[in-house]
Design an enzyme around this catalytic site. Structure first.
Site, PDB file in Angstrom:
ATOM      1  N   PRO A 147      40.144  36.191  39.253  1.00  0.00           N
ATOM      2  CA  PRO A 147      40.383  37.601  38.923  1.00  0.00           C
ATOM      3  C   PRO A 147      41.061  37.760  37.571  1.00  0.00           C
ATOM      4  CG  PRO A 147      41.849  36.861  40.686  1.00  0.00           C
ATOM      5  CD  PRO A 147      40.912  35.740  40.409  1.00  0.00           C
ATOM      6  N   GLU A 148      40.584  38.714  36.808  1.00  0.00           N
ATOM      7  CA  GLU A 148      41.228  39.038  35.535  1.00  0.00           C
ATOM      8  C   GLU A 148      42.010  40.345  35.695  1.00  0.00           C
ATOM      9  OE1 GLU A 148      39.498  38.495  31.818  1.00  0.00           O
ATOM     10  OE2 GLU A 148      38.259  36.792  32.367  1.00  0.00           O
TER      11      GLU A 148
END
Ligand SMILES: [Zn+2]
Length: 283
Positions: A2-3
């Site tokens: 996840p960013e």
């Protein structure tokens, strides 16, 4: 992995469930994730009201009434699931306990937040809220890309004299917090800047375009995440993962999408990570 936009989407999904609620019961089912959990974590969480849910870089920070803050990092494979929310945002019944459910928080509202992480690169920590800025994971972070400090002037000053490729400069968390490989590739594409160009050799006008590109790609992705949150009644209560369409990331060999550009998306490896870009319109 996840960013920032995915983490912000998780935060926005969790906030209405957790903010103002009291943690009636905390189950901590193993001694560690990436690092050992803090001492007596379940005990220190139990009975505490969640005052606010914040985000710093890719970390979710839950400020508690005990003046402690719970830090949550999803790592590579961490997921947060919400079940049993009585207000109906998440109508799912509590699922049966799953393998890799490492931390389970039952709130006094009846909602349950489950942290599941098969690979255990995630992390949780608990520390005095007043000392959050000095936490080892937080103290060296640069400004938030969507905050007031970050912008054309800041980025121009940060890049000045640097010979490192602009791709590496944007990934340096001390320069700007929370940017990862995907959104750096996308922002450079928007700005028409080659990922190989030395950071200090980019004109002020183009740096301004890059700062704008960074903010735009993040805001658009967060908006896409918001749309995915609204679909949750028919989803399984898992927060934060949603379908993206990227302009260059993962599109090696595909035609460039800029109108009139005859180029193709290329992939090169920089510092061990793939950079996707169009060599025709990114200079
Ligand atoms: Zn192009």
């Amino acid at each position: 992995m996840p960013e920032l936009p995915e983490v912000e989407t998780v935060r926005r999904g969790l906030a209405p469930v957790m903010e103002g609620a009291r943690i009636a019961r905390a189950a901590v089912n193993r001694p560690d994730l990436r690092w050992p959990f803090p001492a007596r974590m379940a005990e220190r969480l139990t009975g505490q009201r969640v005052l606010a849910l914040r985000r710093r870089s890719k970390y979710i920070l839950a400020d508690l009434a005990s003046d402690e803050t719970l830090l949550i990092h999803l790592g590579m494979s961490g997921r947060l699931l919400v079940s049993g929310d009585p207000l109906g945002r998440f109508v799912h019944d509590h699922p049966a306990a799953q393998k890799h459910d490492h931390v389970v928080l039952d709130l006094d509202s009846g909602a349950r937040v489950t942290f599941n992480d098969p690979r255990r690169f995630g992390a949780m920590d608990l520390f005095a809220t007043a000392h959050a800025d000095r936490h080892p994971l937080l103290q060296k972070l640069g400004p938030e890309p969507l905050g007031n400090t970050f912008g054309a002037a800041y980025l121009a000053a940060a890049f000045k004299g640097r010979r490192m490729p602009v791709k590496a400069a944007l990934l340096d968390q001390r320069i700007v917090a929370g940017l990862g490989n995907i959104y750096v590739c996308e922002a450079l594409y928007r700005a028409g800047i080659s990922p190989r160009r030395p950071a200090g050799a980019i004109s002020a006008a183009r740096v301004a375009g890059l700062a704008e590109g960074v903010r735009t790609v993040l805001i658009e992705a967060i908006e896409a995440g918001g749309s995915s949150l609204r679909d949750f009644r028919r989803a399984d209560g898992e927060l934060g993962y949603f379908q993206h369409s990227f302009d260059v990331y993962g599109r090696e060999g595909a035609p460039c999408r800029k109108p009139g550009c005859p180029g193709q998306v290329r992939r090169i490896v920089q510092s061990g990570r793939s950079s996707f870009y169009c060599a025709r319109c990114q200079r």
